[in-house]
Every structure is written in C-alpha cells, then in structure tokens.
Motif scaffolding. Structure first.
Motif, PDB file in Angstrom:
ATOM      1  N   GLY A 113      12.493 -15.622  -0.503  1.00  0.00           N
ATOM      2  CA  GLY A 113      12.441 -14.418   0.601  1.00  0.00           C
ATOM      3  C   GLY A 113      10.868 -14.023   0.879  1.00  0.00           C
ATOM      4  O   GLY A 113      10.759 -13.031   1.558  1.00  0.00           O
ATOM      5  N   TYR A 114      10.058 -14.535  -0.189  1.00  0.00           N
ATOM      6  CA  TYR A 114       8.836 -13.742  -0.048  1.00  0.00           C
ATOM      7  C   TYR A 114       8.031 -14.152   1.325  1.00  0.00           C
ATOM      8  O   TYR A 114       7.436 -13.124   1.739  1.00  0.00           O
ATOM      9  CB  TYR A 114       7.951 -14.054  -1.442  1.00  0.00           C
ATOM     10  CG  TYR A 114       8.500 -13.461  -2.656  1.00  0.00           C
ATOM     11  CD1 TYR A 114       7.831 -11.964  -2.671  1.00  0.00           C
ATOM     12  CD2 TYR A 114       9.355 -13.816  -3.392  1.00  0.00           C
ATOM     13  CE1 TYR A 114       8.469 -11.277  -3.833  1.00  0.00           C
ATOM     14  CE2 TYR A 114       9.532 -13.289  -4.383  1.00  0.00           C
ATOM     15  CZ  TYR A 114       9.387 -11.878  -4.460  1.00  0.00           C
ATOM     16  OH  TYR A 114       9.757 -11.239  -5.528  1.00  0.00           O
ATOM     17  N   GLY A 115       8.524 -15.287   1.825  1.00  0.00           N
ATOM     18  CA  GLY A 115       7.544 -15.820   3.076  1.00  0.00           C
ATOM     19  C   GLY A 115       8.296 -14.903   4.261  1.00  0.00           C
ATOM     20  O   GLY A 115       7.702 -14.885   5.387  1.00  0.00           O
ATOM     21  N   LYS A 116       9.253 -14.109   4.071  1.00  0.00           N
ATOM     22  CA  LYS A 116      10.067 -13.245   5.017  1.00  0.00           C
ATOM     23  C   LYS A 116       9.210 -11.977   4.998  1.00  0.00           C
ATOM     24  O   LYS A 116       9.784 -11.289   6.077  1.00  0.00           O
ATOM     25  CB  LYS A 116      11.500 -13.366   4.941  1.00  0.00           C
ATOM     26  CG  LYS A 116      12.154 -14.585   5.146  1.00  0.00           C
ATOM     27  CD  LYS A 116      13.723 -14.672   4.895  1.00  0.00           C
ATOM     28  CE  LYS A 116      14.185 -15.640   4.560  1.00  0.00           C
ATOM     29  NZ  LYS A 116      15.498 -15.776   3.686  1.00  0.00           N
ATOM     30  N   ALA A 117       8.615 -11.611   3.898  1.00  0.00           N
ATOM     31  CA  ALA A 117       8.058  -9.944   3.975  1.00  0.00           C
ATOM     32  C   ALA A 117       7.245  -9.784   4.924  1.00  0.00           C
ATOM     33  O   ALA A 117       6.356 -10.642   5.310  1.00  0.00           O
ATOM     34  CB  ALA A 117       7.798  -9.929   2.622  1.00  0.00           C
ATOM     35  N   ASN A 123       2.781  -8.007   9.914  1.00  0.00           N
ATOM     36  CA  ASN A 123       2.115  -8.989   9.209  1.00  0.00           C
ATOM     37  C   ASN A 123       3.022  -9.761   8.617  1.00  0.00           C
ATOM     38  O   ASN A 123       3.553  -9.139   7.399  1.00  0.00           O
ATOM     39  CB  ASN A 123       0.698  -8.903   8.690  1.00  0.00           C
ATOM     40  CG  ASN A 123      -0.214  -8.029   9.458  1.00  0.00           C
ATOM     41  OD1 ASN A 123      -0.556  -8.722  10.807  1.00  0.00           O
ATOM     42  ND2 ASN A 123      -0.779  -7.323   9.073  1.00  0.00           N
ATOM     43  N   LYS A 124       3.254 -11.181   8.541  1.00  0.00           N
ATOM     44  CA  LYS A 124       4.174 -11.722   7.549  1.00  0.00           C
ATOM     45  C   LYS A 124       3.492 -12.253   6.329  1.00  0.00           C
ATOM     46  O   LYS A 124       2.464 -12.815   6.357  1.00  0.00           O
ATOM     47  CB  LYS A 124       4.988 -12.887   8.336  1.00  0.00           C
ATOM     48  CG  LYS A 124       6.176 -12.482   9.045  1.00  0.00           C
ATOM     49  CD  LYS A 124       7.039 -13.824   9.165  1.00  0.00           C
ATOM     50  CE  LYS A 124       8.591 -13.337   9.115  1.00  0.00           C
ATOM     51  NZ  LYS A 124       9.330 -14.613   9.637  1.00  0.00           N
ATOM     52  N   ALA A 125       4.093 -12.409   5.198  1.00  0.00           N
ATOM     53  CA  ALA A 125       3.217 -13.073   4.148  1.00  0.00           C
ATOM     54  C   ALA A 125       3.634 -14.480   4.137  1.00  0.00           C
ATOM     55  O   ALA A 125       4.321 -15.259   5.021  1.00  0.00           O
ATOM     56  CB  ALA A 125       4.184 -12.468   2.786  1.00  0.00           C
ATOM     57  N   SER A 126       2.636 -15.150   3.558  1.00  0.00           N
ATOM     58  CA  SER A 126       2.738 -16.569   3.344  1.00  0.00           C
ATOM     59  C   SER A 126       3.883 -17.172   2.817  1.00  0.00           C
ATOM     60  O   SER A 126       4.495 -16.463   1.761  1.00  0.00           O
ATOM     61  CB  SER A 126       1.454 -16.921   2.966  1.00  0.00           C
ATOM     62  OG  SER A 126       1.396 -18.521   2.743  1.00  0.00           O
TER      63      SER A 126
END
Ligand code: SF4
Length: 918
Positions: A113-117, A123-126
């Motif tokens: 789920g980190y890529g959705k943060a 700004n979105k996380a990679s």
C-alpha cells in the motif's frame, strides 16, 4: 489365456485399454507375444499412450478428475484478510496484510500500500517502497500462536506469597529475601487480568506508603544500598521509587505513552499516601529509551544542539558515496536495505567501517576493518588528509561553519566583538528568538525558528573573523551564515593575527581552523592514525580523497556500535568535522545522520496531552483539549543497570542533581526485553540489582526472559491482534501510519470458544501453572502430533503444505494425505513460520511460561534446570514435568550427566542481606 487376458486382447483390438490395465497385464501379454499367441502389432497398437502427443494440446483439459486440486487451493485461499501494523523495537514500522483461515491468521504478506500513500500536497510515494516487510515481520503472525505466547496474567509464586502473608517487611523495610530471590526459578500462578491489576495496585500502595516521608527515608538509609543524594531526590515521596518504561514514543505513542501516563498518574497515589495537595504531589519516574539502548550519538547535540541528526534512508538514492560507520544497514534496516543496494546500481560507492566484515560489507565497494572504538581517530586521519591536501570546500568552510572564527591565545576563548569595539552592543538577531525564563514556547510542531534563552545572549555575544580584505577583524553574527555572510568579508582560515582590545591590551588570535590544523598535523597523520586504528595508511588517504571528491553527495551513516565506547562523542564530533570540511552537511545525499530520532513527537504534537494529562482534572469531553499537568520525572535507566546507583568514584559524586536517580523499588515496562531479559551485565542485574526491587511488572505477549524474572506478567495484544488503534512514525522513513484495530480475536484472553476442561482448573484460585496440562485439541488420527519429542526437524519440500493442512483440523482425512510423516514437522523451532502448524494445533489452549527462557544470560538459563535438580525428589521433578507440559522430555543419560555436573558447579555469588555479593 484366461478371461482377463482375453478381455484385454479385445480391448487392445479396440484401443480402449487403460494404462493401468495394460500395465497390470503386461507380463502376461509379453509372454503371449513371445509364445506367438498374439501378434506384436496387435498389442502395440493398443498403447495409445506411447503415440506422440500433439505439442499444442493441453492434457489437463481432458484430465478426468481435477477436484483434488481444490484441496490445495483451499489450503492457501484465505477466508478474509486484514491489515496490521508491525511495530517492534526495530523502529521501521511496516503495514502488513494478514490472511485468515478458519479464524486463524495463517500468514502475512506485505500490504503493497505504500505506493498509494500521498503527502498533504498530493504527491504520491514511489511504488518502490513496496514490498515493505522483512521475514521477521512476516513470521510475527505465526508467533502470536506460539507456545511461548503469554495468554493471560501470571504472578510469581513467591511474590504472591508475600502478598498473601500480608506484605511483611524486615526492620529495614525490605521484604524478607525469600520473597525476592525466587525470580527465574519459581512457578507462576495464573490469575485474571483484574486480579493481577489488583495485586499490583496493592503493592504500589504498600511501596508508596513504606517509603514516603522521613520514616521511608530512614528505612532506605537503613538498607545501606543508596547514596544520600538518591534519597534526597525523592523529596519524601515514596512514589518516586516507581519506575516505568514504555519505549520509543514515536513508534505508537498511545501504546508506549500509556506507561508515561501511568507514571504521571502516580501523583494520585502520592496525594492519597502523603496527604499533600495536588500541586505539591509528584508522580513516578519514567525511564528513558534510546540513551539506555546507546542508540543516541552523544556528539550530535554537542555540535548542533539537536539531540540527533537523522535522515530518511531512501536518501541513499541521492548519494554518490555512502560511508557506514558501525552501521550494518543490510542486516538492521531490513525494509530499507534495498535503497542501499539500489544506490549502488545508480553508481554510488559504499564503504563499511566496522570492526567486523559484516553483511553490509559484502555489498560494499570497500570494507574498512577498524580497531573497535577508534572511529573518532579515523575521522581525524581523514580530516588531516583533506586539510593538508587542500581538498576542503573553502567557500563552505568560510561561510557555513565556525572554523574561521577567531580564538584568543590568552584566554583560549572566542574573540567577541565587545572585546574589540568600544561600546559594542550585540546585534538584534532575526534567525533566533530570545525568550525570557518561564516563557511558554509553542508546541514543537508550530515552532518556525530557533529559540534561545535571553540571558545567554550576552555570554554568547557576536564573534569575529579576520577579514583578509581589510586586514582587520570583522564582526560575524549568528545571522551571518551561508547566503547571509557579509559580502565584504573574506575570512582567513590560517595564520596568527594581533588584535588590540578595548582594555588597551594586544592579544594574538587565530582562526579555529588554524588551531585544528595544528592539532591534526601534530597528532593525526595517516601513519599515526593507522597505528591507532589499524587501518592501512592508503585506505585512510583513499577514503579521504573520495569524500572530498563528493561534496554534497557523501552520506555519513552512523550506527550504534561506536556509541558503546566512552569516547563516543568524539566519533560524532570528528565525523561532523569531516562532513563540514567537505560540504556534506544538510544536503540530500550529503549529510550526517543516525537512525535514532524516534523520541521525536513533534509530528504527533498532541501526545503530550495524553501523557501529561492532569490526573486530578481529567477531560472527559473528547472534543476538548486535555489539561496538562506534568507530575512525573525522567530518569535514565543507566543507573538501574549500574547497580541502581549514581556515578560516584571515591567520595566524588559525578551525577548532578538534575540527573540524580532515586532508589528503584518497582519497575513496570513493556516493548523491550533489553531492560531485563537481555540487559547488559545481566548477571550483575539479576543477582545484585533485582533483589533490591520489590515488584517487577512486565507487559508482554511473548514469554521472554523479562517475563521469567518478573513478579507479575500482563499478557497483552500482539501486533497482529491489536484491538486499539494507534499511530506510528519513524525517522528513517517518511510515512505516518494510522495503526488499525484488527478484527482478530484476542488470543491473550480466553474467549468462550476456547473453553475446555483445563480452563476449569485454571480458574481455581492459586492454581499453579504446572498443574495445567493442555488437553489434546485434535484427538483422532493426530496423536503423533503430540508425541514426537525425539523426531528430527522436517526440512523436506512440502512440509509447508502439511503445515497448512493442519489448519483444516476438522477435515483430517482430506488434508493429511501423508499422515505418516506429518508428525516430523513437530520439532520445528517455536516462533518459526512452520512452527505455526504446531501453534495452531495448540491454539485455544492455555500456555504458560516454559523455562528456561530463550534469551537470558547463561546463569539465568541454567538456573531453572539446576533448581529442578536441586529440589530433587519426585515432587520437584513432577512440578517441572508439568510446567514444561508437552515439551517435557526425560533427560538422556548424557543430559543427566551434564546436569549432575551443573549441580556441582560453582555456585554463583548470592545476594547477602546488605545487597552485596556474597
Ligand atoms: S522490518 Fe521491522 S517493522 Fe518491518 S516487518 Fe520487519 S520486523 Fe516488522
């Protein structure tokens, strides 16, 4: 030819023979062919399976029965999933996803789920943050069911006896030794949570009453174990002998901060016991976390005023040179290890500096094996090369550091403007706000600039540099750094200068840089440093040149290893010197950092209301701000670990009043086995310090050595079963996590579905753990699962499938096709993923502590066994046999010989009445 052969003949003629029939009949057919009774052609024409198959065909399409595959799909298809936060002391914090089967969380995966943060700007996380997890975290969900799981509350027998006997005390106020020396040896009573809480509260009240006031102080003096300064530091409040520790508050501040809230609330007890007004009351003491663990780099606040410098580990992306000082990134920063390896793919060079060839070294371009504790010397050697080869960033050094500031040769103090300029008044600073004593500052999250005590301003003054353009000293204020540095000033870095002071005297001054250079020249040549550090001269020179060649792109990553030395601050100060010389301060990819800033709560700035809420005026309206009334006091756990005493050498007391510890009479802690179970100098702590402490309470979900040596153990939620939400932050990654409540049923408190005959026994008052023998959960066809103590560990392929099979314990015939071998998985280590199968078998039963604990000092580990033998006789053996429940194995002759030797081994020093080694 019999009937079967004839029918087969017919079948082969029609091509309808099955392979099974054909194989069964093959010997007879072959004989018939050989005897010429059947033409060979007729037989082979029936072997349709021998004909070449069409390569484009899929034999599974026509396979008659594939239902069996569903069994295996069922094994891995979860009934449901949920998210949980892995938040242990490693401080990384990974949001994981558990899969539930039949009410059991059978495995965990990264949440992906980190890529959705997103941040507050959108700004979105990679996606490269996923998967975020490590093998330990993935295994935690299984450990929640392990046989070391704390399921309920436990009270040590001797401690319980002390309470039942009416809390008797000796003339000096201490409980008789017999009640205090059974830790690590005695059995535990299983009690309800409420009963455990009542017992603990009773003892807290007793301790506060015993040690309050003048009488309490006299008792402490009579015990002869405490310095007078420690007793004075209590100010007559017995609650000051109570110590609490939660852990790193940034890592789940509600969970961890609850302990500090409890310490604050002890002010209520103080009022009740001493009868003082709330305004005069004090709470308990809270022990620190990171300084105790030695994570904190002491030189950071000395140089910068910040307790620690930290950076998100992904900033390795921006670096070209990454130097690891006593930090094993790959092994200890598991979910962020990929940033280091990927940085190398981007061309970054990695250098490990450590006494050992560590697991990060094999990922490094260069491994520098250093003499332990000599990191500071190595940094000075680097500085020598950089300065003498003129590799430093002159502009950065002149405008961003204090190296050009002038030092007086007479006083060895900074040359101040008021020393030189008649009637000089300090400049009004714009980057620092001066505050008068008692001024209330805004919360840290709302502070936009620096604050400094107003009364320090004059002492601080404005410093001077030697201006090469004018040939005279020039004032440089705190504001005059970086882009604000005066354009008309070219500060000298080397040389000695004469300055006339306002008092008419003339002094020699020199820039700090010049003094440092002389020190380096005199004592820190590469050859000298090589002698001290055992690092080859060419390695020192090469590393120095590499760092200088990568301004703004060299990371100095500091671990905790070098913090274990008394010179540890020098390591930080000298590394920062090298970074300052080469313009590697404050840049993405070029700076100094540790990972230790998880004491920071600025991001969760409201937590102070939770910890310090006024215990006398609690705000019940959730929409209102809580009133803060800080009653607790902080204390370093170092003193407890140092024999519960301050630092005193001879008659000289080195510990100042502000840091003076109080006698420790109770300790309650969680989230750390290091405070007791694997404490430094564990033998000294267990033998000499613990007997001085009258109550040890530990909250845990896993039976660690800390539980083994506690008086009361509260079973708590494991992370995968947390019922209460929390938040989580860490200084090594940019995410702020909302810690979800999980739908998982509490394991540590029995639910109705777990009722079984043993429960009746558990609920008997004073039932001792050893009396509880867990029943068989799976009866039919699984006996071997419970009776395989001597079976070897099953490492064969497919063991996992058999493990999964047991999840379906209500359908054994379907899922245990290889029943005869299943039991061999039984001996897998507790807590391992595969051990989950065993755990599930046991799920629903009560599992008390088993001795010895897995993590303890050798003395502690051997003691329970020795005690078992020392008690001797059937009674002792019987108790222990039950205590170990189904893990109990009769010792072999070799083991018996070993234990017999242990029985006659040297007896460890025992505690005498005065608390000294005897
Ligand atoms: S790195 Fe730490 S927080 Fe993340 S899964 Fe592993 S043990 Fe849990």
């Amino acid at each position: 030819m019999d009937d079967r052969d004839r029918s087969l003949e017919v079948a082969t003629e029609t091509g309808a023979v099955s392979r099974r029939d054909l194989l069964a009949a093959s010997p007879v057919l072959m004989l018939a062919v050989l005897r010429g009774e059947i033409p060979a052609q007729r037989v082979t024409s029936g072997y349709t399976m021998l004909r070449p198959i069409d390569p484009a065909s899929n034999p599974l399409e026509t396979y008659p029965n594939r239902d069996w595959e569903q069994v295996y799909r069922d094994l891995y298809t979860p009934d449901s999933t949920y998210h949980w936060m892995c938040g242990p002391n490693d401080t990384h914090g990974c949001l994981l996803k558990a899969s539930v089967k039949n009410g059991v969380a059978v495995y965990s995966d990264p949440s992906f789920g980190y890529g959705k943060a997103t941040d507050i700007y959108g700004n979105k996380a990679s996606q490269r943050w996923d998967p975020r997890a490590c093998v330990s975290g993935l295994a935690y969900v299984r450990r929640a069911y392990s046989d070391r799981r704390v399921k309920g509350c436990y009270v040590r027998a001797g401690f319980r006896q002390w309470i039942d006997d009416g809390l008797p005390r000796e003339a000096d106020g201490q409980p008789p030794l017999r009640y205090r020396t059974g830790r690590g040896k005695e059995d535990f009573d299983k009690v309800t949570h409420e009963e455990a809480a009542a017992l603990v509260a009773k003892v807290y009240t007793n301790i506060a009453t015993t040690y309050s006031g003048d009488e309490g102080a006299e008792l402490l003096r009579a015990q002869g174990q405490y310095e007078e300064e420690m007793i004075e530091a209590m100010h007559g409040a017995g609650v000051q002998t109570m110590k609490f520790r939660g852990g790193m508050p940034f890592n789940a501040p509600f969970r961890v901060g609850g302990f500090y809230r409890l310490a604050n609330m002890m002010a209520l007890l103080d009022v009740a016991v001493r009868g003082v007004e709330p305004a005069d009351s004090v709470g308990g003491r809270h022990w620190d976390s990171y300084s105790w663990h030695t994570d904190l780099p002491p030189g950071h606040p000395m140089v910068t005023g910040q307790q620690t410098l930290d950076f998100d580990l992904f900033t390795a992306e921006n670096a070209k040179l990454i130097t690891l000082w006593g930090m094993n990134w790959i092994a200890t920063k598991m979910p962020d290890a990929h940033w280091l390896t990927e940085a190398r793919l981007h061309g970054a060079k990695v250098v490990t500096i450590a006494p050992e060839y560590q697991s990060s070294s094999c990922k490094a371009d260069r491994a520098i094996i250093i003499r332990p504790g000599s990191d500071g010397a190595l940094a000075l050697g680097l500085a020598h090369v950089i300065v003498n080869e003129g590799l430093y960033d002159e502009q950065f050094v002149k405008t961003q550091t204090d190296l050009p500031l002038l030092v007086r040769s007479d006083t060895k103090k900074m040359l101040l403007a008021k020393d030189v300029l008649v009637g000089y008044t300090n400049a009004v600073l714009t980057t620092v706000e001066l505050v008068e004593p008692g001024t209330k500052l805004p919360p840290a999250a709302e502070q936009g600039h620096q604050y400094a005590p107003a009364d320090l301003r004059d002492e601080w003054g404005d410093q001077m540099v030697w201006n090469l353009r004018t040939g005279a000293p020039a004032v440089v204020t705190h504001d005059d750094t970086g882009d604000n540095f005066p354009t008309g000033v070219d500060a000298a870095l080397e040389g000695e200068f004469q300055v006339d002071l306002v008092d008419g005297t003339r002094v020699t001054v020199r820039p700090i840089f010049d003094a440092v250079k002389q020190y380096l020249d005199d004592t820190c040549t590469p050859e000298q440093i090589s002698d001290v550090t055992w690092v080859p001269v060419d390695a020192i020179e090469e590393l120095a040149r590499d760092i200088a060649a990568n301004p703004t792109k060299t990371l100095f990553v500091e671990g905790m290893g070098p913090n274990h030395f008394f010179n540890n601050d020098n390591k930080d100060r000298t590394i920062i010197l090298v970074a300052a010389l080469t313009n590697n301060i404050g840049h993405y990819g070029g700076t100094v950092g540790s990972y230790a800033g998880n004491y920071r709560l600025a991001t969760f700035s409201g937590i102070g209301q939770w910890i310090y809420e006024d215990p006398f005026d609690v705000t019940l309206d959730g929409s209102e701000k809580a009133k803060v009334n800080k009653r607790l006091k902080a204390e370093s756990a170092h003193y407890y670990n140092y024999g519960d005493r301050p630092l005193k050498v001879g008659n000289k007391m080195f510990t100042g009043k502000t840091h003076m510890p109080t006698p420790t009479k109770s300790m309650q802690f969680a989230n750390s086995n290091s405070l007791l179970g694997n404490a430094k100098g564990a033998h000294d702590v267990i033998i000499n310090t613990l007997p001085k402490i009258e109550m040890i309470v530990h909250n845990d979900w896993y039976w660690t050595a800390s539980c083994e040596y506690a008086d009361v153990v509260f079973g708590v939620d494991s992370w995968p079963e947390r019922q209460l939400p929390d938040v989580f932050g860490s200084v090594t990654n940019p995410f702020l996590h909302a810690w979800p409540s999980t739908p998982m049923k509490r394991i540590h408190r029995e639910g109705p579905r777990r009722l079984h005959p043993a429960r009746v026994q558990r609920q008997q008052p004073h039932s001792r753990l050893p009396l509880r023998r867990p029943p068989r959960v799976i009866e039919e066809g699984h006996a071997l699962l419970h009776d395989d103590a001597h079976q070897p560990q099953d490492r064969r392929l497919g063991a996992d499938q058999r493990e999964q099979a047991v999840v379906h314990q209500d359908r054994p015939t379907r899922v245990l096709p290889r029943r005869g071998r299943v039991h061999r998985v039984r001996r897998e280590p507790s807590g391992s993923p595969r051990a989950g199968r065993r755990d599930r078998v046991r799920a629903g039963r009560d599992h008390g502590p088993t001795a010895p604990a897995a993590r303890s000092c050798p003395a502690g580990a051997v003691r329970p066994r020795r005690e078992r033998l020392e008690r001797g006789g059937a009674a002792g053996a019987q108790r222990r046999t039950h205590s170990a429940s189904d893990r109990r194995v009769e010792p072999s002759a070799a083991v018996r010989r070993l234990l017999a030797r242990a029985r006659h081994a040297e007896v460890p020093p025992r505690m005498s009445l005065d608390g000294r080694l005897g």
